[in-house]
Design a protein around this motif. Sequence first.
Motif, PDB file in Angstrom:
ATOM      1  N   ILE A 194      -1.732   9.086   6.632  1.00  0.00           N
ATOM      2  CA  ILE A 194      -1.198   9.047   7.998  1.00  0.00           C
ATOM      3  C   ILE A 194       0.298   8.791   7.970  1.00  0.00           C
ATOM      4  O   ILE A 194       1.068   9.422   8.707  1.00  0.00           O
ATOM      5  CB  ILE A 194      -1.926   7.965   8.828  1.00  0.00           C
ATOM      6  CG1 ILE A 194      -3.387   8.356   9.044  1.00  0.00           C
ATOM      7  CG2 ILE A 194      -1.224   7.748  10.158  1.00  0.00           C
ATOM      8  CD1 ILE A 194      -4.229   7.247   9.660  1.00  0.00           C
ATOM      9  N   HIS A 195       0.727   7.872   7.133  1.00  0.00           N
ATOM     10  CA  HIS A 195       2.155   7.555   7.010  1.00  0.00           C
ATOM     11  C   HIS A 195       2.953   8.800   6.635  1.00  0.00           C
ATOM     12  O   HIS A 195       4.016   9.092   7.216  1.00  0.00           O
ATOM     13  CB  HIS A 195       2.339   6.463   5.956  1.00  0.00           C
ATOM     14  CG  HIS A 195       3.677   5.806   5.964  1.00  0.00           C
ATOM     15  ND1 HIS A 195       4.736   6.279   5.201  1.00  0.00           N
ATOM     16  CD2 HIS A 195       4.150   4.717   6.632  1.00  0.00           C
ATOM     17  CE1 HIS A 195       5.791   5.492   5.397  1.00  0.00           C
ATOM     18  NE2 HIS A 195       5.464   4.554   6.258  1.00  0.00           N
ATOM     19  N   THR A 196       2.425   9.575   5.708  1.00  0.00           N
ATOM     20  CA  THR A 196       3.099  10.806   5.285  1.00  0.00           C
ATOM     21  C   THR A 196       3.049  11.863   6.387  1.00  0.00           C
ATOM     22  O   THR A 196       4.045  12.547   6.650  1.00  0.00           O
ATOM     23  CB  THR A 196       2.436  11.357   4.015  1.00  0.00           C
ATOM     24  OG1 THR A 196       2.565  10.400   2.955  1.00  0.00           O
ATOM     25  CG2 THR A 196       3.079  12.677   3.583  1.00  0.00           C
ATOM     26  N   GLU A 222      12.639   8.491   0.812  1.00  0.00           N
ATOM     27  CA  GLU A 222      12.829   8.858  -0.591  1.00  0.00           C
ATOM     28  C   GLU A 222      13.331   7.676  -1.410  1.00  0.00           C
ATOM     29  O   GLU A 222      12.989   7.526  -2.573  1.00  0.00           O
ATOM     30  CB  GLU A 222      13.811  10.032  -0.702  1.00  0.00           C
ATOM     31  CG  GLU A 222      13.281  11.325  -0.086  1.00  0.00           C
ATOM     32  CD  GLU A 222      14.262  12.468  -0.254  1.00  0.00           C
ATOM     33  OE1 GLU A 222      15.324  12.250  -0.863  1.00  0.00           O
ATOM     34  OE2 GLU A 222      13.954  13.573   0.222  1.00  0.00           O
ATOM     35  N   GLN A 223      14.170   6.837  -0.795  1.00  0.00           N
ATOM     36  CA  GLN A 223      14.675   5.655  -1.490  1.00  0.00           C
ATOM     37  C   GLN A 223      13.791   4.459  -1.163  1.00  0.00           C
ATOM     38  O   GLN A 223      13.356   4.281  -0.032  1.00  0.00           O
ATOM     39  CB  GLN A 223      16.114   5.363  -1.065  1.00  0.00           C
ATOM     40  CG  GLN A 223      17.101   6.454  -1.450  1.00  0.00           C
ATOM     41  CD  GLN A 223      18.518   6.086  -1.045  1.00  0.00           C
ATOM     42  OE1 GLN A 223      18.718   5.229  -0.191  1.00  0.00           O
ATOM     43  NE2 GLN A 223      19.485   6.730  -1.670  1.00  0.00           N
ATOM     44  N   THR A 224      13.521   3.648  -2.169  1.00  0.00           N
ATOM     45  CA  THR A 224      12.668   2.483  -1.964  1.00  0.00           C
ATOM     46  C   THR A 224      13.391   1.444  -1.124  1.00  0.00           C
ATOM     47  O   THR A 224      14.411   0.899  -1.524  1.00  0.00           O
ATOM     48  CB  THR A 224      12.258   1.859  -3.314  1.00  0.00           C
ATOM     49  OG1 THR A 224      11.551   2.840  -4.077  1.00  0.00           O
ATOM     50  CG2 THR A 224      11.365   0.649  -3.090  1.00  0.00           C
ATOM     51  N   ILE A 244       0.825  -1.205   0.000  1.00  0.00           N
ATOM     52  CA  ILE A 244       0.000   0.000   0.000  1.00  0.00           C
ATOM     53  C   ILE A 244       0.861   1.258   0.000  1.00  0.00           C
ATOM     54  O   ILE A 244       0.544   2.243  -0.665  1.00  0.00           O
ATOM     55  CB  ILE A 244      -0.933   0.000   1.227  1.00  0.00           C
ATOM     56  CG1 ILE A 244      -1.932  -1.155   1.123  1.00  0.00           C
ATOM     57  CG2 ILE A 244      -1.672   1.327   1.358  1.00  0.00           C
ATOM     58  CD1 ILE A 244      -2.837  -1.286   2.327  1.00  0.00           C
ATOM     59  N   VAL A 245       1.975   1.211   0.747  1.00  0.00           N
ATOM     60  CA  VAL A 245       2.868   2.376   0.865  1.00  0.00           C
ATOM     61  C   VAL A 245       4.266   1.968   0.402  1.00  0.00           C
ATOM     62  O   VAL A 245       5.084   1.498   1.197  1.00  0.00           O
ATOM     63  CB  VAL A 245       2.919   2.888   2.319  1.00  0.00           C
ATOM     64  CG1 VAL A 245       3.739   4.175   2.394  1.00  0.00           C
ATOM     65  CG2 VAL A 245       1.518   3.107   2.874  1.00  0.00           C
ATOM     66  N   PRO A 246       4.575   2.127  -0.881  1.00  0.00           N
ATOM     67  CA  PRO A 246       5.904   1.752  -1.383  1.00  0.00           C
ATOM     68  C   PRO A 246       7.040   2.521  -0.727  1.00  0.00           C
ATOM     69  O   PRO A 246       8.183   2.065  -0.732  1.00  0.00           O
ATOM     70  CB  PRO A 246       5.815   2.069  -2.885  1.00  0.00           C
ATOM     71  CG  PRO A 246       4.352   2.050  -3.204  1.00  0.00           C
ATOM     72  CD  PRO A 246       3.680   2.570  -1.968  1.00  0.00           C
ATOM     73  N   SER A 247       6.735   3.684  -0.135  1.00  0.00           N
ATOM     74  CA  SER A 247       7.769   4.508   0.498  1.00  0.00           C
ATOM     75  C   SER A 247       7.974   4.153   1.963  1.00  0.00           C
ATOM     76  O   SER A 247       8.634   4.890   2.699  1.00  0.00           O
ATOM     77  CB  SER A 247       7.395   5.990   0.387  1.00  0.00           C
ATOM     78  OG  SER A 247       6.141   6.237   1.003  1.00  0.00           O
TER      79      SER A 247
END
Length: 499
Positions: A478-480, A487-489, A186-189
């Motif tokens: 919320i994660h943000t 920034e890096q995966t 859901i959150v690749p970051s």
Amino acid sequence: MSLVVQKFGGSSVADAASVKRVADRIALYARTGHQVVVVVSAMGDTTDELLDLAAQITPTPPPRELDMLLTAGERISMAVLSMALNALEVKARAYTGSQAGLITDSVHGRALIQKVTPGRIRDAIDDGAVAIVAGFQGVSQLSKEITTLGRGGSDTTAVALAAALGADVCEIYSDVDGVFTADPRIVPSARRVPLISCEEMLDLAANGAKILMVRSVEYARRYGVPLHVRSSYSGLPGTIVTDDLQREIPIDPGVVRRAVELAVAPATSTDATFPTTRWDAAGTRGADADTVRIDASEPSDPSDPAAPARPTVPTQEVPVDESAVPGLEAPIISGVAHDRSQGKITVVEVPDIPGRAALLFDVVASAGANIDMIVQNTSTTDDTVAISLTLPEADAPAAIAAIEAAHEAIGYTEVRYDEQIGKVSVVGAGMKSSPGVSATLFRSLGEAGINIDMISTSEIRISVVTDQSRLDDAVRVIHTAFGLDTEQTEAVVYGGTGR
């Protein structure tokens, strides 16, 4: 050398190639001199496929027969993995849960472990063999019937064996590189969490994080078993789950670190890329397989003097910035968990008199339902209240039937059920001493136009229920909002269907 318990999930042993890759990893530990016990789940989606098969036969299979069917998946995994290890000239023996000494109560489908008597497992590893155990299953102490431990039971099997054997670490392998600040799908970051306390991991697991099951974390905390959550597809160090920051933990063959050191260690500190080498019965090097990620600390084959030496990483003291250790002062939030498997029951116009709420929850408890969140709303026009509760969807039919059967005794007017809900939770030990967490959470959801239906809090957690269609959006905003994006995966999902 250390005694290591390793658990491999279904995606890690999904097919023959995956089984061989897992066997290569296990062989590295065994050849280094470690005593190794392995717990395996069913291959790929086998358990779901067996459940589908049972449903095609009858909508209500007898619990005993269903357990007999489902345990076949793990037995297949243990047998083929043992074959793969023996093909690598690594002695291995496969055991069912009952043979391994997993003694349970008599409840089919979600049995509880009563005791572990791993005599045969101890004999096997003392004899120099790798012991491979079918996860998820045991045998009833009273009825002598085969039982299953419920979803994620292989994690619990592994931790229980680790505790009974006094293992130095219990490694939980899956299709991601450890515990992340949110589901990478859901959150690749999302960021990898290198070190997390048992309390925080318990809250994440209880509120939807699927990387570890609640029972396994509870067992690990109770018996002081350090967990190492990592991927079977890479050589990255993953996440350590422990409350003992000074405990020395084997993180790779020949590599031991204090837990506190891993909080600030780079993710690639002991990682390198090598071709996976196989050896034949004579101890000579075979053809190199596909290049995979393995650990820099892996030894060359001791039976082949000509084999090139692989680098080792000696145990050493590493300077540590204690303020950066998760669970002390930073970060405030360890992760964002979500759960889309719950439903909400609302009982309308319950008389607002002492004992009625108690009666309602006695009725729900008698149906065997596990309640998560509760909200009571007082009517402004009469002496009644509306009581809402959330619970697993699987528990809802029995709970609703029990409430309806007690309609006259409770005195309500209506029962409503909503299965289109989702729960999102923020978890972090730093919340205890950090004001403004609730404001940040609610502000982020409000700015995204996401409505809140229910709220629940603890010292280290805030959970909210919202519409299931907006659940993924809620996790991301919320994660943000809490600055957890990277920034890096870092988050890579190597396999698994997410089913």
